[in-house]
Scaffold this motif. Structure first.
Motif, short mmCIF file in Angstrom:
data_model
loop_
_atom_site.label_atom_id
_atom_site.label_comp_id
_atom_site.label_asym_id
_atom_site.label_seq_id
_atom_site.Cartn_x
_atom_site.Cartn_y
_atom_site.Cartn_z
N UNK A 1 0.85 -1.18 0.00
CA UNK A 1 0.00 0.00 0.00
C UNK A 1 0.90 1.23 0.00
N UNK A 2 0.58 2.16 -0.85
CA UNK A 2 1.20 3.48 -0.88
C UNK A 2 0.09 4.51 -0.68
N UNK A 3 0.49 5.72 -0.37
CA UNK A 3 -0.49 6.80 -0.27
C UNK A 3 0.11 8.10 -0.80
N UNK A 4 -0.77 8.97 -1.24
CA UNK A 4 -0.33 10.27 -1.74
C UNK A 4 -1.16 11.35 -1.06
N UNK A 5 -0.60 12.02 -0.07
CA UNK A 5 -1.30 13.13 0.59
C UNK A 5 -1.47 14.30 -0.37
N UNK A 6 -2.40 15.18 -0.11
CA UNK A 6 -2.62 16.33 -1.00
C UNK A 6 -1.36 17.17 -1.16
N UNK A 7 -0.96 17.41 -2.39
CA UNK A 7 0.20 18.24 -2.66
C UNK A 7 1.54 17.61 -2.37
N UNK A 8 1.55 16.31 -2.09
CA UNK A 8 2.81 15.64 -1.75
C UNK A 8 3.04 14.46 -2.67
N UNK B 1 5.43 5.21 0.67
CA UNK B 1 5.22 3.84 1.09
C UNK B 1 4.48 3.80 2.41
N UNK B 2 3.55 2.84 2.53
CA UNK B 2 2.81 2.66 3.77
C UNK B 2 3.10 1.29 4.38
N UNK B 3 2.87 0.22 3.61
CA UNK B 3 3.04 -1.13 4.15
C UNK B 3 3.18 -2.11 3.00
N UNK C 1 5.07 -14.19 5.00
CA UNK C 1 6.00 -14.35 6.11
C UNK C 1 6.68 -13.06 6.50
N UNK C 2 6.67 -12.09 5.62
CA UNK C 2 7.33 -10.83 5.90
C UNK C 2 6.41 -9.65 5.64
N UNK C 3 6.37 -8.73 6.59
CA UNK C 3 5.64 -7.49 6.40
C UNK C 3 6.55 -6.33 6.75
N UNK C 4 6.24 -5.19 6.20
CA UNK C 4 7.01 -4.00 6.49
C UNK C 4 6.10 -2.79 6.53
N UNK C 5 6.48 -1.81 7.35
CA UNK C 5 5.64 -0.63 7.55
C UNK C 5 6.48 0.63 7.57
N UNK C 6 5.89 1.70 7.12
CA UNK C 6 6.51 3.00 7.30
C UNK C 6 6.47 3.34 8.79
N UNK C 7 7.45 4.07 9.26
CA UNK C 7 7.50 4.42 10.68
C UNK C 7 6.25 5.18 11.12
N UNK C 8 5.71 5.96 10.22
CA UNK C 8 4.56 6.80 10.55
C UNK C 8 3.29 6.01 10.84
N UNK D 1 -4.64 11.48 5.95
CA UNK D 1 -5.47 11.83 4.80
C UNK D 1 -4.67 11.75 3.51
N UNK D 2 -5.16 10.96 2.56
CA UNK D 2 -4.44 10.74 1.32
C UNK D 2 -5.28 9.86 0.39
N UNK D 3 -4.83 9.77 -0.84
CA UNK D 3 -5.33 8.72 -1.72
C UNK D 3 -4.44 7.51 -1.51
N UNK D 4 -5.06 6.38 -1.22
CA UNK D 4 -4.34 5.15 -0.95
C UNK D 4 -4.38 4.25 -2.16
N UNK D 5 -3.19 3.76 -2.53
CA UNK D 5 -3.04 2.91 -3.71
C UNK D 5 -2.52 1.53 -3.32
N UNK D 6 -3.07 0.55 -3.97
CA UNK D 6 -2.58 -0.82 -3.85
C UNK D 6 -1.61 -1.07 -5.01
N UNK D 7 -0.54 -1.82 -4.74
CA UNK D 7 0.45 -2.09 -5.77
C UNK D 7 0.92 -3.53 -5.68
N UNK D 8 1.27 -4.08 -6.83
CA UNK D 8 1.76 -5.47 -6.89
C UNK D 8 3.09 -5.51 -7.61
#
Length: 125
Positions: A36-43, A47-49, A56-63, A91-98
């Motif tokens: 998952x990625x996100x794009x906040x307004x004007x930014x 990366x989110x997660x 078996x492996x997951x990763x997350x942004x610190x935020x 607050x953002x547009x959240x995108x799924x990616x493969x």
């Protein structure tokens, strides 16, 4: 070929929760790392997660660490993002990616070859 469709976005008050879903079609879904990625307004997009295809492996942004949880159900061809304790800065547009080319995940948007259309998440204060 993988097609991705996100859903579950909406308006929520700070402290609330939302669960995003990303439905995938295409026979290679179970071998893709998903993110998952996100794009906040004007930014820029960030990366989110992420989760590997074997779960078996997951990763997350610190935020979002400790507040968001990524999961996947290969039988349903769906990846999820459970978002708790939401903040206005989420607050953002959240995108799924493969990523169909690697066994591990990447936090770089350039590593992903398939993207959904995005779903809006708005957190009010």
């Amino acid at each position: 070929q993988v097609q991705l469709v996100e859903s579950g976005g909406g308006l929520v008050q700070a402290g609330g929760s939302l669960k995003l879903s990303c439905a995938a079609s295409g026979r290679t879904f179970s071998s893709c790392a998903m993110s998952w990625f996100r794009q906040p307004p004007g930014k820029e997009r960030e990366f989110v997660a992420a989760i590997t295809w074997r779960r078996s492996n997951t990763g997350y942004a610190d935020s979002v660490k400790g507040r968001f949880t990524i999961s996947r159900d290969n039988a349903k061809n769906t990846v999820y993002l459970q978002m708790n304790s939401l903040k206005p800065e989420d607050t953002a547009v959240y995108y799924c990616a493969a990523d169909s080319r690697r066994s591990g995940y990447s936090s770089s948007a350039g590593a992903y070859d398939y993207w959904g259309q995005g779903t809006q998440v708005t957190v009010s204060s």
